[in-house]
Design a protein around this motif. Sequence first.
Motif, PDB file in Angstrom:
ATOM      1  N   ALA A  47       3.422   1.384   9.976  1.00 46.76           N
ATOM      2  CA  ALA A  47       2.687   2.281   9.086  1.00 46.76           C
ATOM      3  C   ALA A  47       1.579   1.512   8.354  1.00 46.76           C
ATOM      4  O   ALA A  47       0.469   2.007   8.196  1.00 46.76           O
ATOM      5  CB  ALA A  47       3.644   2.922   8.082  1.00 46.76           C
ATOM      6  N   LEU A  48       1.897   0.302   7.928  1.00 50.00           N
ATOM      7  CA  LEU A  48       0.910  -0.511   7.202  1.00 50.00           C
ATOM      8  C   LEU A  48      -0.248  -0.914   8.109  1.00 50.00           C
ATOM      9  O   LEU A  48      -1.397  -0.989   7.674  1.00 50.00           O
ATOM     10  CB  LEU A  48       1.583  -1.771   6.639  1.00 50.00           C
ATOM     11  CG  LEU A  48       2.517  -1.550   5.448  1.00 50.00           C
ATOM     12  CD1 LEU A  48       3.264  -2.833   5.121  1.00 50.00           C
ATOM     13  CD2 LEU A  48       1.736  -1.061   4.247  1.00 50.00           C
TER      14      LEU A  48
ATOM     15  N   PRO B 254       5.921   7.101   2.498  1.00 49.90           N
ATOM     16  CA  PRO B 254       6.694   8.126   3.224  1.00 49.90           C
ATOM     17  C   PRO B 254       7.457   7.540   4.410  1.00 49.90           C
ATOM     18  O   PRO B 254       8.612   7.899   4.650  1.00 49.90           O
ATOM     19  CB  PRO B 254       5.616   9.112   3.706  1.00 49.90           C
ATOM     20  CG  PRO B 254       4.468   8.903   2.794  1.00 49.90           C
ATOM     21  CD  PRO B 254       4.503   7.467   2.391  1.00 49.90           C
ATOM     22  N   THR B 255       6.819   6.597   5.142  1.00 52.25           N
ATOM     23  CA  THR B 255       7.501   5.970   6.274  1.00 52.25           C
ATOM     24  C   THR B 255       8.702   5.166   5.793  1.00 52.25           C
ATOM     25  O   THR B 255       9.781   5.218   6.388  1.00 52.25           O
ATOM     26  CB  THR B 255       6.542   5.040   7.039  1.00 52.25           C
ATOM     27  OG1 THR B 255       5.353   5.759   7.319  1.00 52.25           O
ATOM     28  CG2 THR B 255       7.166   4.549   8.322  1.00 52.25           C
TER      29      THR B 255
ATOM     30  N   PRO C 121       0.834  -1.211   0.000  1.00 48.36           N
ATOM     31  CA  PRO C 121       0.000   0.000   0.000  1.00 48.36           C
ATOM     32  C   PRO C 121       0.863   1.253   0.000  1.00 48.36           C
ATOM     33  O   PRO C 121       1.819   1.354   0.775  1.00 48.36           O
ATOM     34  CB  PRO C 121      -0.797  -0.123   1.303  1.00 48.36           C
ATOM     35  CG  PRO C 121      -0.827  -1.588   1.586  1.00 48.36           C
ATOM     36  CD  PRO C 121       0.458  -2.135   1.070  1.00 48.36           C
ATOM     37  N   LEU C 122       0.502   2.217  -0.861  1.00 44.81           N
ATOM     38  CA  LEU C 122       1.384   3.360  -1.065  1.00 44.81           C
ATOM     39  C   LEU C 122       1.385   4.333   0.104  1.00 44.81           C
ATOM     40  O   LEU C 122       2.267   5.178   0.195  1.00 44.81           O
ATOM     41  CB  LEU C 122       0.991   4.090  -2.351  1.00 44.81           C
ATOM     42  CG  LEU C 122       1.160   3.223  -3.615  1.00 44.81           C
ATOM     43  CD1 LEU C 122       0.831   4.014  -4.868  1.00 44.81           C
ATOM     44  CD2 LEU C 122       2.580   2.671  -3.711  1.00 44.81           C
ATOM     45  N   GLU C 123       0.410   4.188   1.056  1.00 46.12           N
ATOM     46  CA  GLU C 123       0.408   5.100   2.209  1.00 46.12           C
ATOM     47  C   GLU C 123       1.678   4.933   3.039  1.00 46.12           C
ATOM     48  O   GLU C 123       2.096   5.847   3.750  1.00 46.12           O
ATOM     49  CB  GLU C 123      -0.776   4.838   3.146  1.00 46.12           C
ATOM     50  CG  GLU C 123      -2.151   4.870   2.495  1.00 46.12           C
ATOM     51  CD  GLU C 123      -2.540   3.478   2.028  1.00 46.12           C
ATOM     52  OE1 GLU C 123      -2.371   3.240   0.810  1.00 46.12           O
ATOM     53  OE2 GLU C 123      -2.977   2.654   2.844  1.00 46.12           O
ATOM     54  N   ALA C 124       2.281   3.744   2.946  1.00 39.88           N
ATOM     55  CA  ALA C 124       3.450   3.483   3.786  1.00 39.88           C
ATOM     56  C   ALA C 124       4.738   4.009   3.157  1.00 39.88           C
ATOM     57  O   ALA C 124       5.782   3.967   3.790  1.00 39.88           O
ATOM     58  CB  ALA C 124       3.580   1.991   4.058  1.00 39.88           C
TER      59      ALA C 124
ATOM     60  N   GLY D  28      -1.334   0.795  10.652  1.00 35.80           N
ATOM     61  CA  GLY D  28      -1.991   1.949  11.234  1.00 35.80           C
ATOM     62  C   GLY D  28      -1.554   2.266  12.649  1.00 35.80           C
ATOM     63  O   GLY D  28      -2.240   2.941  13.399  1.00 35.80           O
TER      64      GLY D  28
END
Lengths: 220, 242, 69
Positions: A183-184, A127-128, A122-125, A186
């Motif tokens: 990060a993945l 930045p982390t 998932p691309l939300e992670a 949450g």
Amino acid sequence: MRFTGIISRDLRLALRQRSDAAMIVLFFVLTAALFPFGVGPEANQLAAIAPGVIWVTALLSVLLSLERLFLADYEDGSLELMALSPVPLELTLLAKVLAHWLTTGLPLIVAAPLIAVLFNMPLEALPTLATAMLLGTPTLSLIGAVGAALTLGARRGGILIPLLVLPLYIPTLIFGVSAVDAALGGFPVRPHLLLLMAILLISLVVSPLAGAAALRQANE
Amino acid sequence: MILDRFANPARFLRLANAILPWCVGATTIMLAAGLYLGLFVAPPDYQQGDSVRIMYVHVPAAWMAMFVYTNIAIASAVSLIWRHPLADLAANASAPIGAAFTFLALVTGSLWGKPMWGTWWVWDARLTSVLILFFLYLGHMAITSAFDNPARGAKAAAVLALVGFVNVPIIKFSVDWWNTLHQPASVFRMGGPSIHPDMLWPLLAMGLGYTLFYVVLLLLRIKSELIGARLRALDSLRQDAA
Amino acid sequence: MGSYGGYVWPSYGLSAVIMAGLVIVTLRRLRAREQELAQRQGEYPARRSDRVKTAVSEDSNGSGGASDS
């Protein structure tokens, strides 16, 4: 030779051999691309192992570049000149490490999102992942520099470095992966990143001291 | 300073030869007592049955794994700071002994784990840390012998041992952290300090026996290294003469 | 030992084998080196071999033996 002088000299040398940095990034991507063949193409499974794969292959890629960190300077005698110069050898070593990181760690951080995409992470992670690598890869260069300095002049130096350095890479690997996992999932990523930073700070103190001692031994 | 008293290799050898027979005797007595107490006197654990007897060879080996590495780090510091001639020898002579104890801790741990956990290996925090310690030992031994000049190998190994020693607590901490993230906390733990005296005595006897065993081997190996150094000196004399 | 003998005895056995192995390797190397030194001392003039001997035997006035290692 001043600090900036050494960095710019090493960077110029590295840029002249651009293919080396490119090779390391290629190795990084290629090795990571082997994993789907090993564990199967199932998307969820690949996403689950993505942080680990990225970090482990990053460690191996850094290892590849370590042997040449001081070798040329050792063989042509520049290392002895550096030891004799008024600049402390510890500072010289830091400059070499910085140049090494700019040509190895930084390209790996740039290439890492590509692997993340290939592994359905998932691309939300992202930045982390980038922050963790920004804090972690300098540690890899710092610890690696000690290994590279210690093995100068050794028989089979190239095979020796991984044996010395990999066990010391484990804490960075653990916190690097756990930051992305957090990060993945949450969870807060801050503690993981702070721990990575703590390891970086410790390495920043220990590795110039140990590395410079090793370089002096190599010059004797 | 106390170190100076042992700085002279001849004096060291005199001392070593004097205490060696006593150490050998004490080692034999302690190991025999530990074995007797551990195998025949100590009761089986009410949960683990007789498999708890593995503890009497496992735990002392694990103690020695840490103790010997600490000794190597101290000897390395002495070698790098005071350039003490015996410190390098002590560090290099210790490494294979420590590696052997670490290996024993791992294998006996595995043999204990199979009946307790049902598998030969668990990525338990302690086991994992000891495995990494084993790799540190192997690296130390590899770099010691990697140079044509043994003095360079000893100095490089000393730097590596100190860097490794700084890292051991960090590795321990990170492995604990990783383990709690990934593992249900149901793994079996040892009794801790509330261990029954009937089990404590054999453990202490074996621990002391292992420590004395290490001292005996260390003295013998340093002696052997000193003779090796003389032989190398003779070689260079011969080369000078030729 | 009950049903655990298959785990307990190998633990003790392996510990014994490894520790005995350490002793044997150490003693063998020591003996070999002592013999080699004894042989070599015949090759050199008395004064020199005396000096070599004192550093290794129990004499008190030996010269630094390990300075080169």
